[in-house]
Design a protein around this motif. Structure first.
Motif, PDB file in Angstrom:
ATOM      1  N   PRO A 141      32.538  42.499  42.206  1.00  0.00           N
ATOM      2  CA  PRO A 141      33.691  41.760  41.675  1.00  0.00           C
ATOM      3  C   PRO A 141      34.924  42.654  41.512  1.00  0.00           C
ATOM      4  O   PRO A 141      34.806  43.795  41.079  1.00  0.00           O
ATOM      5  CB  PRO A 141      33.206  41.244  40.319  1.00  0.00           C
ATOM      6  CG  PRO A 141      31.979  42.017  39.987  1.00  0.00           C
ATOM      7  CD  PRO A 141      31.403  42.537  41.269  1.00  0.00           C
ATOM      8  N   CYS A 142      36.069  42.096  41.886  1.00  0.00           N
ATOM      9  CA  CYS A 142      37.346  42.776  41.676  1.00  0.00           C
ATOM     10  C   CYS A 142      37.504  43.037  40.176  1.00  0.00           C
ATOM     11  O   CYS A 142      37.287  42.128  39.369  1.00  0.00           O
ATOM     12  CB  CYS A 142      38.471  41.871  42.185  1.00  0.00           C
ATOM     13  SG  CYS A 142      40.132  42.380  41.706  1.00  0.00           S
ATOM     14  N   SER A 143      37.855  44.252  39.810  1.00  0.00           N
ATOM     15  CA  SER A 143      37.928  44.572  38.379  1.00  0.00           C
ATOM     16  C   SER A 143      39.138  43.924  37.706  1.00  0.00           C
ATOM     17  O   SER A 143      39.261  43.965  36.492  1.00  0.00           O
ATOM     18  CB  SER A 143      37.944  46.088  38.177  1.00  0.00           C
ATOM     19  OG  SER A 143      39.060  46.644  38.824  1.00  0.00           O
ATOM     20  N   ARG A 144      40.007  43.290  38.507  1.00  0.00           N
ATOM     21  CA  ARG A 144      41.182  42.620  37.931  1.00  0.00           C
ATOM     22  C   ARG A 144      40.954  41.112  37.797  1.00  0.00           C
ATOM     23  O   ARG A 144      41.313  40.520  36.804  1.00  0.00           O
ATOM     24  CB  ARG A 144      42.377  42.896  38.854  1.00  0.00           C
ATOM     25  CG  ARG A 144      43.726  42.722  38.245  1.00  0.00           C
ATOM     26  CD  ARG A 144      44.798  43.417  39.087  1.00  0.00           C
ATOM     27  NE  ARG A 144      44.528  43.330  40.514  1.00  0.00           N
ATOM     28  CZ  ARG A 144      44.978  44.220  41.414  1.00  0.00           C
ATOM     29  NH1 ARG A 144      45.744  45.227  41.048  1.00  0.00           N
ATOM     30  NH2 ARG A 144      44.680  44.095  42.687  1.00  0.00           N
ATOM     31  N   CYS A 145      40.316  40.494  38.833  1.00  0.00           N
ATOM     32  CA  CYS A 145      40.229  39.021  38.815  1.00  0.00           C
ATOM     33  C   CYS A 145      38.806  38.491  38.983  1.00  0.00           C
ATOM     34  O   CYS A 145      38.569  37.297  38.821  1.00  0.00           O
ATOM     35  CB  CYS A 145      41.127  38.441  39.899  1.00  0.00           C
ATOM     36  SG  CYS A 145      40.416  38.590  41.546  1.00  0.00           S
ATOM     37  N   GLY A 146      37.869  39.330  39.323  1.00  0.00           N
ATOM     38  CA  GLY A 146      36.478  38.880  39.426  1.00  0.00           C
ATOM     39  C   GLY A 146      36.033  38.396  40.799  1.00  0.00           C
ATOM     40  O   GLY A 146      34.834  38.263  41.038  1.00  0.00           O
ATOM     41  N   ARG A 174      39.458  44.757  50.502  1.00  0.00           N
ATOM     42  CA  ARG A 174      40.515  44.132  49.708  1.00  0.00           C
ATOM     43  C   ARG A 174      39.935  43.029  48.849  1.00  0.00           C
ATOM     44  O   ARG A 174      38.819  42.533  49.096  1.00  0.00           O
ATOM     45  CB  ARG A 174      41.608  43.555  50.605  1.00  0.00           C
ATOM     46  CG  ARG A 174      41.149  42.351  51.396  1.00  0.00           C
ATOM     47  CD  ARG A 174      42.256  41.747  52.244  1.00  0.00           C
ATOM     48  NE  ARG A 174      41.691  40.699  53.081  1.00  0.00           N
ATOM     49  CZ  ARG A 174      41.876  39.381  52.869  1.00  0.00           C
ATOM     50  NH1 ARG A 174      42.634  38.961  51.868  1.00  0.00           N
ATOM     51  NH2 ARG A 174      41.308  38.499  53.655  1.00  0.00           N
ATOM     52  N   CYS A 175      40.711  42.620  47.846  1.00  0.00           N
ATOM     53  CA  CYS A 175      40.366  41.449  47.051  1.00  0.00           C
ATOM     54  C   CYS A 175      41.078  40.256  47.667  1.00  0.00           C
ATOM     55  O   CYS A 175      42.294  40.267  47.790  1.00  0.00           O
ATOM     56  CB  CYS A 175      40.820  41.639  45.598  1.00  0.00           C
ATOM     57  SG  CYS A 175      40.710  40.092  44.675  1.00  0.00           S
ATOM     58  N   PRO A 176      40.322  39.212  48.074  1.00  0.00           N
ATOM     59  CA  PRO A 176      40.959  38.062  48.733  1.00  0.00           C
ATOM     60  C   PRO A 176      41.943  37.327  47.822  1.00  0.00           C
ATOM     61  O   PRO A 176      42.855  36.687  48.312  1.00  0.00           O
ATOM     62  CB  PRO A 176      39.783  37.150  49.083  1.00  0.00           C
ATOM     63  CG  PRO A 176      38.560  37.974  48.912  1.00  0.00           C
ATOM     64  CD  PRO A 176      38.871  39.065  47.952  1.00  0.00           C
ATOM     65  N   ARG A 177      41.752  37.402  46.520  1.00  0.00           N
ATOM     66  CA  ARG A 177      42.680  36.699  45.629  1.00  0.00           C
ATOM     67  C   ARG A 177      43.918  37.553  45.312  1.00  0.00           C
ATOM     68  O   ARG A 177      45.040  37.080  45.399  1.00  0.00           O
ATOM     69  CB  ARG A 177      41.989  36.306  44.324  1.00  0.00           C
ATOM     70  CG  ARG A 177      42.894  35.474  43.406  1.00  0.00           C
ATOM     71  CD  ARG A 177      42.189  35.044  42.138  1.00  0.00           C
ATOM     72  NE  ARG A 177      41.194  34.010  42.391  1.00  0.00           N
ATOM     73  CZ  ARG A 177      40.125  33.814  41.619  1.00  0.00           C
ATOM     74  NH1 ARG A 177      39.915  34.581  40.566  1.00  0.00           N
ATOM     75  NH2 ARG A 177      39.273  32.849  41.902  1.00  0.00           N
ATOM     76  N   CYS A 178      43.710  38.818  44.968  1.00  0.00           N
ATOM     77  CA  CYS A 178      44.844  39.689  44.615  1.00  0.00           C
ATOM     78  C   CYS A 178      45.659  40.093  45.848  1.00  0.00           C
ATOM     79  O   CYS A 178      46.846  40.386  45.736  1.00  0.00           O
ATOM     80  CB  CYS A 178      44.367  40.963  43.937  1.00  0.00           C
ATOM     81  SG  CYS A 178      43.503  40.719  42.384  1.00  0.00           S
ATOM     82  N   GLN A 179      44.996  40.133  47.012  1.00  0.00           N
ATOM     83  CA  GLN A 179      45.671  40.605  48.226  1.00  0.00           C
ATOM     84  C   GLN A 179      45.502  39.579  49.353  1.00  0.00           C
ATOM     85  O   GLN A 179      44.842  39.855  50.349  1.00  0.00           O
ATOM     86  CB  GLN A 179      45.079  41.943  48.674  1.00  0.00           C
ATOM     87  CG  GLN A 179      45.160  43.059  47.644  1.00  0.00           C
ATOM     88  CD  GLN A 179      44.201  44.176  47.985  1.00  0.00           C
ATOM     89  OE1 GLN A 179      43.046  44.172  47.558  1.00  0.00           O
ATOM     90  NE2 GLN A 179      44.648  45.135  48.771  1.00  0.00           N
TER      91      GLN A 179
HETATM   92 ZN   LIG Z   1      41.306  40.586  42.525  1.00  0.00          ZN
END
Ligand SMILES: [Zn+2]
Length: 282
Positions: free
Chosen positions: A250-255, A270-275
């Motif tokens: 899990p992305c440590s910012r958004c999960g 990459r994080c698909p939601r943040c990036q």
């Molecule tokens: Zn994220």
């Protein structure tokens, strides 16, 4: 593959031990690690010279020698290591060059499994070796000019990650720290440079600088086990990586789960939601 923080960790490990010491003897066990010079010329140039400094630009290191027009440039390539090992200790089979020092219990051993790295003699152009002068200053160089790099990036149509890895624009950034900087700045790696605002580009560059400064403090990243410091110890920055090597975590910012994608014969994380993928990118 060692990037700037790993090479800087090696420089900082070597400097206090070797600067001021005189080279007693050089043993070349594998001439393939001498990238340009004959064994004879390399040995005679180094013998009896005192090392007066060790400098770095990007991923290149060089030793400065007293009373010599030459410097010794060291590039670690994919798997190169520079170790300070006791004179009495057995040499690993991947040691290619051994530099013995006067009045010192340890010697400088260049170890390289895959032979992409190596050493070569060079002369300085100003205070940079001629063979390194085409490489742009890195984030920690007093000559690094943030405004001019921003201007360059904002004109390019190439994807931002390939621009970050272009050593003629900024040096020292490789795959690991590019992915981390992109994650921190919430930028997709394929976004063309000219599609990012100056302020987003600035955030990205400052993120890269921040990530690498932290990695230097942690002694670098030993992700593939090929990188160690001069004492043979691993760096521990991989514990702080947010994107690189974190596939399905899990992305440590958004999960959202981090994804790994094929990119330019390598991988990008990459994080698909943040990036999210930019609409303009293929
Ligand atoms: Zn994220």
């Amino acid at each position: 593959m060692p990037e700037l923080p790993e090479v800087e960790t090696v420089r900082r490990g070597l400097a206090p031990y070797i600067v001021g010491k005189t080279i007693r003897d050089v043993e070349v066990l594998d001439a393939r690690s001498l990238k340009k010079d004959s064994v004879k010329h390399f040995k005679s140039t180094l013998a009896q010279r005192r090392i007066t400094g060790i400098e770095r630009r990007g991923k290149f290191l060089w030793l400065i020698l007293d009373n010599s027009p030459n410097v010794v440039v060291v590039h670690l390539g994919m798997s190169g290591q520079v170790l300070l090992e006791p004179h009495s200790s057995q040499m690993h089979s991947h040691v290619r060059i051994n530099i013995a020092l006067k009045n010192a219990s340890r010697e400088i051993r260049f170890r390289d499994q895959r032979l992409f790295g190596g050493l070569h003699l060079d002369t300085l152009q100003g205070d940079i070796p001629a063979s390194v002068s085409h490489i742009a200053p890195d984030f920690f160089d007093t000559r690094f000019d943030l405004d001019s790099v921003l201007k360059t990036l904002s004109k390019r149509t190439a994807g931002i990650k390939s621009l970050l890895l272009n050593q003629n624009i900024i040096s020292g950034v490789g795959n690991i720290y590019a992915d981390e900087a992109l994650w921190l700045a919430k930028v997709h790696y394929l976004t063309p440079g000219n599609r990012l605002s100056k302020s987003r580009l600035e955030t990205l560059l400052l993120s890269a600088q921040e990530v690498m400064a932290k990695a230097i403090k942690a002694g670098g990243t030993s992700f593939d086990d090929l990188y160690v410091n001069v004492n043979g110890e691993s760096g521990w920055f991989e514990l702080e990586l947010n994107a690189y090597g974190r596939e399905d975590e899990p992305c440590s910012r958004c999960g959202r789960l981090i994804v790994r994608e094929a990119w330019s014969n390598r991988s990008s994380y990459r994080c698909p939601r943040c990036q999210p993928k930019p609409r303009t990118a293929r």
